[in-house]
Design a protein around this motif. Structure first.
Motif, PDB file in Angstrom:
ATOM      1  N   LYS A   1     -17.987   5.655   3.900  1.00 19.20           N
ATOM      2  CA  LYS A   1     -16.920   5.889   2.921  1.00 19.20           C
ATOM      3  C   LYS A   1     -17.482   6.198   1.533  1.00 19.20           C
ATOM      4  O   LYS A   1     -16.949   7.064   0.827  1.00 19.20           O
TER       5      LYS A   1
ATOM      6  N   PRO B   1     -15.221   0.840  -8.562  1.00 18.79           N
ATOM      7  CA  PRO B   1     -16.048   2.013  -8.229  1.00 18.79           C
ATOM      8  C   PRO B   1     -17.536   1.711  -8.176  1.00 18.79           C
ATOM      9  O   PRO B   1     -18.290   2.439  -7.533  1.00 18.79           O
TER      10      PRO B   1
ATOM     11  N   TYR C   1       0.826  -1.197   0.000  1.00 16.26           N
ATOM     12  CA  TYR C   1       0.000   0.000   0.000  1.00 16.26           C
ATOM     13  C   TYR C   1       0.870   1.261   0.000  1.00 16.26           C
ATOM     14  O   TYR C   1       0.563   2.249  -0.676  1.00 16.26           O
TER      15      TYR C   1
ATOM     16  N   ASP D   1     -12.094   0.724  -3.631  1.00 19.12           N
ATOM     17  CA  ASP D   1     -11.238   1.550  -4.479  1.00 19.12           C
ATOM     18  C   ASP D   1     -11.010   0.912  -5.847  1.00 19.12           C
ATOM     19  O   ASP D   1     -10.925   1.616  -6.862  1.00 19.12           O
TER      20      ASP D   1
ATOM     21  N   ARG E   1      -2.326  -0.449  -5.028  1.00 18.98           N
ATOM     22  CA  ARG E   1      -3.567  -0.900  -4.393  1.00 18.98           C
ATOM     23  C   ARG E   1      -3.928  -2.305  -4.856  1.00 18.98           C
ATOM     24  O   ARG E   1      -4.367  -3.145  -4.060  1.00 18.98           O
TER      25      ARG E   1
END
Length: 586
Positions: A264, A235, A197, A232, A202
């Motif tokens: 989030k 989407p 990370y 992430d 990612r």
């Protein structure tokens, strides 16, 4: 009990055919069991055995096994004795899983790689159906072992990995030691995920997170990291929602991860956040409400969205219904409107909105929705009665409004009816109204009589008759209004004429008084002060030697110095005052 099937129906509704009741309703019966020792051993020795729960109305919760339900009693086995319960004392019965349900749940958990929970479900099912459960237990154990080996393979370069692999492979570790080893390996994998990370990869982080989760699926921190990475990388939120669904299946009481995920993504995709919080639709009770800091605003945002997705977890009406459970003081009207918009042909929605409007005192709209409900279902149990009640109340209100509007009109006609010829001092009412009292009385006598009973039809008819009577008075009110205006005008003219004559008499009296004082005819005890005195004689044609006096200001005072009167712009000729403004102090 790992899972339960909730059934809140009244146990008294059970059908028992010709079964005899062992004792009258409302009683408990305790019966010693010949197999009491065996039953206790089975219940105490195996925690995975099926357990039902009986919730009593007095608040008690009894864990037992429900043997049978009858209309007069419910038989349960607590493991120590058999009890017969009065159905009226039972609030709800929660049934434990059957072997088939436990197997199905275990299969779903196994598909999601929750190996330990799947094995627990299969072992629970094995109590009743070992033939179907044992092969699944063996399969779950093998898959678990392979998954652990694959996760440890990712740590092949770590100095502790060979030792972990050795202890786990040889089966030398106890269950407690095995948990410690798996947590330690999972921590190492999370360190590798952190490194990925930090490097900004990612996608490279995801395999390490998944491997760590395989070793320690109950760790919420690992799951939340997986959830954030999935959100992430995808989407659309589908991958993250799938992870949440799997988490709920494994840990139904853990709502923190869903709340964190909803917070989030709520601004990016409010409907996905809503599905994360409420995947099964409306919660069954207020006890199941989650995320009180996030959910209300999120529900309201989704409710006002004009284009909700087709696969939304909640309809717009359900969004607002749930919002009201969080905010009981909010306006409930949008809920009724949303329900009608979603299902306009549902008479219950129309009727519920009618009752709400009636509580808001909007009776006309309430009646419209009652009639709408009846147009859909002419036999609706409440709409017909409510419509009749609202009609009656509307008629009574209309009567009150008509009587209020009639009061000034009838007063007008009554006043006109009391006029006589002496009320017209100038014209004598000639050619205006031959008999005004009789005409006005005849109009007022046409007022409809009030009904004696409270029948809705009679009251509605009376309200309509009052409306027609009022319209008649309004249509013909110009005649009595003009007559009253003419009488008032003539009286005002007489009063004005008399006032003018009185003022002229008073003016002449004061002028005469001023002249007499001026020329000494009544000056005893008075002192006269003349200002801007002008006296001269002039010749006027035909009247020679006329003596004319003009005084700008003339003041007469008594012996004490008090002003008796004074005159302004006084003009006298030959001893007679022709004009003056004479004032006498009050």
């Amino acid at each position: 009990m790992t899972a339960a099937r909730m059934r809140s129906r009244d146990p008294r509704a059970a059908s028992d055919g010709q079964c005899e009741t062992p004792r009258a309703a409302g009683a408990f019966r305790l019966r010693a069991s010949a197999c009491l020792g065996l039953a206790c051993a089975l219940l105490c020795g195996n925690a995975a055995a099926r357990v039902d729960r009986v919730r009593m109305r007095d608040g008690r919760l009894i864990e037992c096994k429900v043997i049978q339900e009858r209309s007069a009693y419910v038989e349960i086995d607590t493991g120590r004795a058999l009890l017969y319960l009065d159905p009226s004392s039972i609030e709800a019965i929660e049934y434990g899983e059957t072997a088939q349900e436990a197997i199905r749940r275990g299969d779903r958990l196994l598909d999601l790689n929750y190996f330990d929970l799947a094995i627990e479900a299969f072992r629970q099912a094995a109590e009743d159906d070992a033939g179907a459960a044992q092969p699944r237990i063996a399969l779950a154990l093998r898959l678990r072992r392979e998954a652990i080996e694959n996760a440890l393979d990712m740590l092949s370069g770590d100095e502790d990995a060979p030792r972990w692999r050795s202890e786990l492979a040889e089966g030398r570790a106890s269950s407690l030691r095995e948990s410690e080893l798996l947590r330690a390996a999972a921590a190492k994998l999370m360190e590798r995920a952190d490194e990925a990370y930090v490097k900004g990869a990612r996608a490279g982080e995801a395999p390490w997170l998944e491997a760590a989760w395989t070793l320690h699926p109950a760790d919420r921190r690992i799951f939340e990291r997986r959830l954030g990475a999935a959100a992430d990388l995808d989407p659309s939120g589908r991958q993250a929602l799938a992870l949440l669904d799997s988490r709920r299946l494994a840990f139904p009481d853990d709502a923190q991860a869903a709340e964190a995920f909803a917070e989030k993504i709520r601004h990016r995709d409010p409907w996905a956040a809503l599905r994360a919080l409420f995947p099964a639709g409306l919660p069954p009770s207020d006890n199941a409400l989650v995320a009180p800091q996030v959910a209300p605003d999120l529900l309201l945002e989704c409710f006002h969205d004009p284009f909700p997705p087709r696969d939304a977890a909640l309809s717009k009406a359900e969004c607002y219904e749930l919002y009201l459970r969080y905010r009981p003081g909010a306006d409930p009207e949008p809920l009724h409107l949303a329900r009608i918009a979603e299902d306009e042909r549902n008479p219950n929605h129309q009727y519920a909105y009618a009752i709400f409007l009636e509580s808001r005192n909007d009776l006309e709209a309430a009646l419209r929705h009652c009639l709408a409900a009846l147009s859909i279902d002419s036999a609706h149990p409440g709409a017909a009665q409510s419509a009749a009640r609202i009609r009656l109340e509307l008629a009574r209100r209309r009567i009150a409004e008509e009587q209020q509007a009639l009061a000034p009109l009838e007063a007008l006609y009554q006043a006109a009816g009391q006029l006589r010829r002496q009320d017209f001092p100038i014209s004598g009412a000639d050619g205006v109204w031959s008999d005004p009292a009789t005409t006005a009385s005849q109009v007022l006598l046409s007022r409809p009589a009030e009904p004696r009973g409270g029948d809705a039809i009679q009251i509605e008819a009376y309200a309509s008759a009052l409306g027609a009577y009022r319209q008649r008075l309004e249509t013909s009110q110009e005649a009595p209004r003009q007559l009253l205006a003419r009488s008032a005008r003539e009286k005002a003219e007489i009063v004005a004429r008399e006032r003018k004559e009185q003022e002229e008499r008073e003016r002449l009296r004061k002028m005469d008084l001023a002249g007499r004082y001026l020329f000494g005819e009544a000056s005893q005890g008075l002192s006269v002060e003349r200002k801007r005195f002008v006296e001269h004689s002039r010749t006027i044609a035909g009247q020679p030697d006329i003596r004319e006096i003009r005084i700008g200001e003339f003041i007469a005072r008594d012996s004490s110095g008090q002003t008796v009167f004074y005159a302004v712009d006084l003009l006298a000729r030959n001893g007679q005052v022709l004009s003056a403004t004479v004032l006498v102090p009050q």
